[in-house]
Enzyme design. Structure first.
Site, PDB file in Angstrom:
ATOM      1  N   THR A   1      19.653  11.297  -1.063  1.00 15.02           N
ATOM      2  CA  THR A   1      19.510  12.562  -1.849  1.00 15.02           C
ATOM      3  C   THR A   1      20.634  12.576  -2.794  1.00 15.02           C
ATOM      4  O   THR A   1      21.874  12.205  -2.367  1.00 15.02           O
ATOM      5  CB  THR A   1      19.302  13.791  -0.938  1.00 15.02           C
ATOM      6  OG1 THR A   1      19.371  14.706  -1.864  1.00 15.02           O
ATOM      7  CG2 THR A   1      20.193  13.954   0.055  1.00 15.02           C
TER       8      THR A   1
ATOM      9  N   ASP B   1      21.669  15.377  -3.710  1.00 13.20           N
ATOM     10  CA  ASP B   1      22.699  16.363  -3.462  1.00 13.20           C
ATOM     11  C   ASP B   1      24.088  16.057  -2.584  1.00 13.20           C
ATOM     12  O   ASP B   1      24.548  17.168  -2.450  1.00 13.20           O
ATOM     13  CB  ASP B   1      21.609  17.483  -2.584  1.00 13.20           C
ATOM     14  CG  ASP B   1      20.450  17.766  -3.266  1.00 13.20           C
ATOM     15  OD1 ASP B   1      20.307  17.689  -4.692  1.00 13.20           O
ATOM     16  OD2 ASP B   1      19.336  18.260  -2.807  1.00 13.20           O
TER      17      ASP B   1
ATOM     18  N   ASP C   1      24.052  16.464   0.663  1.00 15.18           N
ATOM     19  CA  ASP C   1      24.083  17.899   1.581  1.00 15.18           C
ATOM     20  C   ASP C   1      23.495  17.490   2.912  1.00 15.18           C
ATOM     21  O   ASP C   1      23.105  18.455   3.533  1.00 15.18           O
ATOM     22  CB  ASP C   1      23.036  19.050   0.768  1.00 15.18           C
ATOM     23  CG  ASP C   1      21.532  18.349   0.839  1.00 15.18           C
ATOM     24  OD1 ASP C   1      21.240  17.005   1.022  1.00 15.18           O
ATOM     25  OD2 ASP C   1      20.810  19.212   0.480  1.00 15.18           O
TER      26      ASP C   1
ATOM     27  N   ARG D   1       6.523  15.120  -1.416  1.00 19.65           N
ATOM     28  CA  ARG D   1       6.933  16.046  -0.508  1.00 19.65           C
ATOM     29  C   ARG D   1       5.896  16.474   0.237  1.00 19.65           C
ATOM     30  O   ARG D   1       5.005  17.004  -0.221  1.00 19.65           O
ATOM     31  CB  ARG D   1       7.493  17.282  -1.056  1.00 19.65           C
ATOM     32  CG  ARG D   1       8.961  17.035  -1.525  1.00 19.65           C
ATOM     33  CD  ARG D   1       9.457  18.311  -2.217  1.00 19.65           C
ATOM     34  NE  ARG D   1      10.641  18.175  -3.173  1.00 19.65           N
ATOM     35  CZ  ARG D   1      11.858  17.516  -3.204  1.00 19.65           C
ATOM     36  NH1 ARG D   1      12.115  17.273  -1.949  1.00 19.65           N
ATOM     37  NH2 ARG D   1      12.731  17.431  -4.004  1.00 19.65           N
TER      38      ARG D   1
ATOM     39  N   ARG E   1      20.558  21.951  -4.866  1.00 18.14           N
ATOM     40  CA  ARG E   1      20.169  22.768  -4.016  1.00 18.14           C
ATOM     41  C   ARG E   1      20.882  23.692  -3.678  1.00 18.14           C
ATOM     42  O   ARG E   1      21.665  24.404  -4.445  1.00 18.14           O
ATOM     43  CB  ARG E   1      19.518  22.174  -2.857  1.00 18.14           C
ATOM     44  CG  ARG E   1      18.000  22.626  -2.441  1.00 18.14           C
ATOM     45  CD  ARG E   1      17.657  21.860  -0.986  1.00 18.14           C
ATOM     46  NE  ARG E   1      16.733  20.651  -1.717  1.00 18.14           N
ATOM     47  CZ  ARG E   1      15.441  20.815  -1.949  1.00 18.14           C
ATOM     48  NH1 ARG E   1      14.872  22.031  -1.758  1.00 18.14           N
ATOM     49  NH2 ARG E   1      14.975  19.643  -2.396  1.00 18.14           N
TER      50      ARG E   1
ATOM     51  N   GLY F   1      12.833  14.149  -2.439  1.00 20.99           N
ATOM     52  CA  GLY F   1      13.438  13.761  -3.764  1.00 20.99           C
ATOM     53  C   GLY F   1      13.760  12.245  -4.105  1.00 20.99           C
ATOM     54  O   GLY F   1      14.627  11.834  -3.026  1.00 20.99           O
TER      55      GLY F   1
ATOM     56  N   ASP G   1      17.051  15.641   4.752  1.00 22.44           N
ATOM     57  CA  ASP G   1      16.857  16.330   6.239  1.00 22.44           C
ATOM     58  C   ASP G   1      15.568  16.556   6.396  1.00 22.44           C
ATOM     59  O   ASP G   1      15.174  16.476   7.529  1.00 22.44           O
ATOM     60  CB  ASP G   1      17.868  17.296   6.399  1.00 22.44           C
ATOM     61  CG  ASP G   1      18.244  18.566   5.269  1.00 22.44           C
ATOM     62  OD1 ASP G   1      17.116  18.457   4.429  1.00 22.44           O
ATOM     63  OD2 ASP G   1      18.767  19.546   5.313  1.00 22.44           O
TER      64      ASP G   1
ATOM     65  N   HIS H   1      36.157  26.168 -27.257  1.00 25.03           N
ATOM     66  CA  HIS H   1      34.924  25.864 -26.540  1.00 25.03           C
ATOM     67  C   HIS H   1      35.135  25.533 -25.090  1.00 25.03           C
ATOM     68  O   HIS H   1      36.504  25.394 -24.661  1.00 25.03           O
ATOM     69  CB  HIS H   1      34.448  24.608 -27.088  1.00 25.03           C
ATOM     70  CG  HIS H   1      34.958  23.422 -26.817  1.00 25.03           C
ATOM     71  ND1 HIS H   1      36.040  22.792 -27.274  1.00 25.03           N
ATOM     72  CD2 HIS H   1      34.911  22.550 -25.782  1.00 25.03           C
ATOM     73  CE1 HIS H   1      36.639  21.662 -26.809  1.00 25.03           C
ATOM     74  NE2 HIS H   1      35.721  21.311 -25.887  1.00 25.03           N
TER      75      HIS H   1
END
Ligand code: F6P
Length: 319
Positions: free
Chosen positions: A125, A127, A129, A72, A171, A11, A103, A215
């Site tokens: 990334t 993420d 992660d 990918r 993810r 990504g 990774d 809200h």
């Protein structure tokens, strides 16, 4: 080391261009020849490789996405694909590769390491992660993008007295949801690392309602499950009108934040230094406010656990 290839894979993430620019310019500064590989491992396998000049990376430092393009690659997971990739490098006498990605991209890189290619990985990334580094390139920008989007959603949520369930990327990791949730004062934050209780969240909504608060924003990390389902169940439990927004790929775009650019540039520079020192199977990492080199295998070690203290604080601040 005289000839280095650079690719972006997986990504895209804001700041990748700043990393590419740093690799190209620092490499050229030191008299190396730098090759840009287009479309990640897909492009490597198919020989989409071009020499990069200083000018080829002009005006990209603050641009989102990746000018090298990304993909990918399923083929890179196969021994046949890995052999093709190796052959393309050998044909051009490229003896080292900088891989910018997550990774999965690093796993591809390690198959090349096993064949004698010198590799430096740069964690990129949104993420955040990847084990072994406090930050990945693109995370800070994505968090800011989420905060910006949620502040717009809050305007309409408060106008209509609605509860919004906002799904964010990441993810299997709740880092984007946690950081953005705290930053935008989300009433609840749901992350895959920590179990949640919809009754409790519903009671919180009702308590807020009794205080005159009509809200709410509930931030849900995509790894938790469907925001639509959560919205429906909360509606049933609380009776409040719910709306769902899945922020999706807008979180991957946009100009990188200054922090992401600085980290990306430092990592690009460090990756070139690693390869010039004839080292391989290393990654760049952002640790204690600085960029260092460490073994690429550390990317697969235990991931830093989600910051529980921050998560608890976010809950305490949104009683
Ligand atoms: O890894 C980055 C990421 O944006 C994740 O947050 C998300 O789950 C995934 O990529 C989406 O992948 P794709 O763009 O291939 O749909």
């Amino acid at each position: 080391i005289k000839r280095i290839g650079v690719l972006t894979s997986g990504g895209d993430a804001p700041g990748m261009n700043a990393a590419v620019r740093a690799v190209v310019r620092k490499g050229i500064f030191h008299g190396l020849t730098i090759f840009g590989v287009h479309r990640g491992y897909e492009g490597l396998i198919h020989g989409e490789i071009q020499e990069m000049s200083i000018g080829s990376v002009a005006d990209i430092v603050l641009r989102g996405g990746t000018v090298l393009k990304t993909a990918r690659s399923e083929e890179m997971k196969t021994p046949a694909g890995q052999q093709k990739a190796l052959a393309q490098l050998q044909e051009r006498k490229i003896d080292a590769l900088v891989v910018i990605g997550g990774d999965g991209s690093f796993r591809g890189a390690q198959t090349l390491v096993a064949q004698g290619v010198k590799v430096a990985g740069i964690p990129g990334t949104i993420d955040n992660d990847i084990a072994g580094t406090d930050l990945t390139i693109g995370f800070d920008t994505a968090v800011n993008t989420v905060v910006d989007a949620v502040s717009k959603i809050r305007d309409t949520a408060s106008s209509h007295d609605r509860t919004f369930i906002v799904e964010v990327m990441g993810r299997n990791c709740g880092n984007i949801a946690l950081q953005a949730g705290l930053a935008c004062g989300a009433e609840s934050i749901l992350v895959p690392e920590i179990p949640y209780d919809l009754d409790e969240i519903s009671n919180k909504l009702l308590r807020g309602h009794q205080r005159g608060k009509n809200h709410s924003i509930i931030l849900v990390a995509e790894g938790v499950g469907s925001a639509y389902k959560i919205g429906e169940e909360l509606h049933v439990r609380s009776g409040f009108e719910t709306r769902i927004t899945v922020l999706g790929h807008l979180q991957r775009g946009g100009n990188p934040s200054a922090l992401d650019v600085v980290i990306a540039a430092a990592m690009g520079g460090k990756a070139v230094e690693i390869l010039m020192a004839n080292e391989t199977n290393r990654m760049t990492a952002y640790i204690n406010q600085g960029v260092v080199s460490r073994p690429l295998d550390d990317a697969y070690g235990p991931r830093r656990p989600l910051n529980r203290e921050l998560y608890d604080l976010a809950n305490q601040l949104s009683i």
